[in-house]
Design an enzyme around this catalytic site. Structure first.
Site, PDB file in Angstrom:
ATOM      1  N   SER A   7      26.329-107.810 -11.181  1.00 35.30           N
ATOM      2  CA  SER A   7      25.291-108.615 -11.836  1.00 35.30           C
ATOM      3  C   SER A   7      24.289-107.655 -12.466  1.00 35.30           C
ATOM      4  CB  SER A   7      24.573-109.481 -10.783  1.00 35.30           C
ATOM      5  OG  SER A   7      23.305-109.884 -11.272  1.00 35.30           O
ATOM      6  N   HIS A  32      28.819-110.288 -14.438  1.00 39.08           N
ATOM      7  CA  HIS A  32      28.011-111.481 -14.107  1.00 39.08           C
ATOM      8  C   HIS A  32      26.641-111.373 -14.768  1.00 39.08           C
ATOM      9  CE1 HIS A  32      26.936-114.818 -11.299  1.00 39.08           C
ATOM     10  NE2 HIS A  32      25.756-114.264 -11.270  1.00 39.08           N
ATOM     11  N   ASP A  34      22.979-113.259 -15.336  1.00 38.89           N
ATOM     12  CA  ASP A  34      22.088-114.285 -14.781  1.00 38.89           C
ATOM     13  C   ASP A  34      21.101-114.768 -15.830  1.00 38.89           C
ATOM     14  OD1 ASP A  34      22.242-112.336 -11.874  1.00 38.89           O
ATOM     15  OD2 ASP A  34      22.966-114.396 -12.035  1.00 38.89           O
ATOM     16  N   MET A  36      18.047-117.238 -16.588  1.00 39.96           N
ATOM     17  CA  MET A  36      17.015-117.986 -15.851  1.00 39.96           C
ATOM     18  C   MET A  36      15.946-118.474 -16.838  1.00 39.96           C
ATOM     19  SD  MET A  36      16.516-115.457 -12.598  1.00 39.96           S
ATOM     20  CE  MET A  36      17.928-114.684 -11.803  1.00 39.96           C
ATOM     21  N   HIS A  68      25.915-117.202 -15.457  1.00 42.05           N
ATOM     22  CA  HIS A  68      25.375-118.044 -14.378  1.00 42.05           C
ATOM     23  C   HIS A  68      24.073-118.671 -14.874  1.00 42.05           C
ATOM     24  CE1 HIS A  68      23.505-117.943 -10.036  1.00 42.05           C
ATOM     25  NE2 HIS A  68      23.674-119.186 -10.482  1.00 42.05           N
ATOM     26  N   MET A  70      20.918-120.561 -14.461  1.00 45.42           N
ATOM     27  CA  MET A  70      19.925-121.070 -13.527  1.00 45.42           C
ATOM     28  C   MET A  70      18.815-121.717 -14.366  1.00 45.42           C
ATOM     29  SD  MET A  70      20.052-117.881 -10.895  1.00 45.42           S
ATOM     30  CE  MET A  70      20.871-116.842 -12.110  1.00 45.42           C
ATOM     31  N   MET A 139      25.630-119.657  -3.530  1.00 42.36           N
ATOM     32  CA  MET A 139      24.450-118.791  -3.501  1.00 42.36           C
ATOM     33  C   MET A 139      24.158-118.413  -2.060  1.00 42.36           C
ATOM     34  SD  MET A 139      23.748-118.315  -6.582  1.00 42.36           S
ATOM     35  CE  MET A 139      22.303-117.290  -6.273  1.00 42.36           C
ATOM     36  N   ASP A 178      27.265-115.047  -4.252  1.00 45.79           N
ATOM     37  CA  ASP A 178      26.253-114.390  -5.061  1.00 45.79           C
ATOM     38  C   ASP A 178      24.941-114.227  -4.308  1.00 45.79           C
ATOM     39  OD1 ASP A 178      24.878-115.255  -8.375  1.00 45.79           O
ATOM     40  OD2 ASP A 178      24.671-113.483  -7.109  1.00 45.79           O
TER      41      ASP A 178
HETATM   42  C1  DX5 Z   1      20.098-114.261  -8.106  1.00 47.26           C
HETATM   43  C2  DX5 Z   1      21.286-113.983  -9.010  1.00 47.26           C
HETATM   44  C3  DX5 Z   1      22.219-112.946  -8.428  1.00 47.26           C
HETATM   45  C4  DX5 Z   1      21.532-111.606  -8.212  1.00 47.26           C
HETATM   46  C5  DX5 Z   1      22.300-110.805  -7.189  1.00 47.26           C
HETATM   47  O1  DX5 Z   1      19.470-115.441  -8.534  1.00 47.26           O
HETATM   48  O2  DX5 Z   1      22.033-115.152  -9.231  1.00 47.26           O
HETATM   49  O3  DX5 Z   1      23.348-112.794  -9.278  1.00 47.26           O
HETATM   50  O4  DX5 Z   1      21.485-110.895  -9.417  1.00 47.26           O
HETATM   51  O5  DX5 Z   1      21.536-109.668  -6.911  1.00 47.26           O
HETATM   52  P1  DX5 Z   1      21.671-108.927  -5.508  1.00 47.26           P
HETATM   53  O6  DX5 Z   1      23.111-108.503  -5.382  1.00 47.26           O
HETATM   54  O7  DX5 Z   1      20.714-107.753  -5.640  1.00 47.26           O
HETATM   55  O8  DX5 Z   1      21.274-109.913  -4.450  1.00 47.26           O
HETATM   56 ZN    ZN Z   2      23.980-114.900 -10.326  1.00 50.85          ZN
END
Ligand code: DX5
Ligand code: ZN
Length: 225
Positions: A7, A32, A34, A36, A68, A70, A139, A178
């Site tokens: 990620s 991956h 993210d 947001m 992903h 969010m 999650m 994740d």
């Molecule tokens: C959190 C993300 C994850 C995050 C994982 O909301 O969806 O993908 O980047 O990061 P680590 O591995 O540092 O927990």
């Molecule tokens: Zn994620």
């Protein structure tokens, strides 16, 4: 073999392209990303523009781009991520009013649809959707930030989902986990039934290079399988 999906949330954004290339060269199975919106989660990150730029690197490396979302009410954003080149697009069940229609829309636009569950969301919400999706994203932290600790009760949830998928002969559905995954718990999470591990700060950190962090993860997974 359990797949590793770095990620980029915790990558050095001043050198994002170089770091993406480094992790692709290290052997990432999936990348991956993210997304947001500051509403569904208390953080804002990237959008289709950055996905499109990164797609150039993942396409050349033949590595799927796993986006992903969010975000609240993701429906209107789905076409933009399809155009940006997302191969897999995951929405949160908690953010969708009409999840079945949203999943249909993702697939119609040529992407593999995934559904993500926050730690407090029970597996039961997936019951009607499992035959229609290619990925379940569990999650194991509360979404929004990298560097959080793995929530230990996630392991039993992963085991229950693995049992459900195997019972319904849905082994084609990826079980992705994740949050808070490091070299010291990756084997345990894979043994619980995860087929894809998302790793952010376990790969992108100041303690060691991307390639050595990645190889350590690969090593613990291969020696435990
Ligand atoms: C959190 C993300 C994850 C995050 C994982 O909301 O969806 O993908 O980047 O990061 P680590 O591995 O540092 O927990
Ligand atoms: Zn994620």
């Amino acid at each position: 073999m359990t797949k590793i999906a770095p990620s980029i949330l915790s990558a050095d954004f001043l050198r994002l392209g170089d770091q993406v290339q480094e992790v692709l060269d290290a052997g990432a199975d999936i990348l991956h990303l993210d997304v947001m919106d500051g509403h569904f989660v208390p953080n804002i990150t990237i959008g289709p523009l950055v996905v499109k730029a990164i797609k150039k690197l993942t396409l050349a490396a033949n590595v799927p781009l796993d986006v992903h979302l969010m975000v609240k009410n993701p429906d209107h954003l789905i076409p933009h991520f399809a155009q940006a080149g997302a191969d897999m697009l995951t929405v949160h069940v908690e953010a969708c009013k009409h999840l079945h229609r949203t999943i249909q829309q993702i697939r119609q636009l040529g992407m593999k649809p995934g559904v993500s569950l926050n730690p407090a969301t029970p597996l039961g919400v997936l019951e009607e959707m499992l035959p229609f999706i290619d990925l379940v994203l569990i999650m194991s932290v509360n979404p929004g930030f990298g560097g959080q600790s793995y929530i230990p009760t996630s392991t039993a949830k992963i085991e229950r989902l693995r049992w459900l998928l195997d019972k319904q002969r849905l082994s084609n559905v990826e079980l992705e986990v994740d949050g808070g995954i490091k070299s010291d718990n990756a084997a345990m999470i894979a043994a619980a039934g995860a087929s894809v591990l998302v790793v952010g700060t376990g790969i992108f950190n100041d303690n060691a290079s991307i390639i050595s962090n990645f190889q350590k993860l690969r090593q613990v997974l291969s020696s435990s399988s």
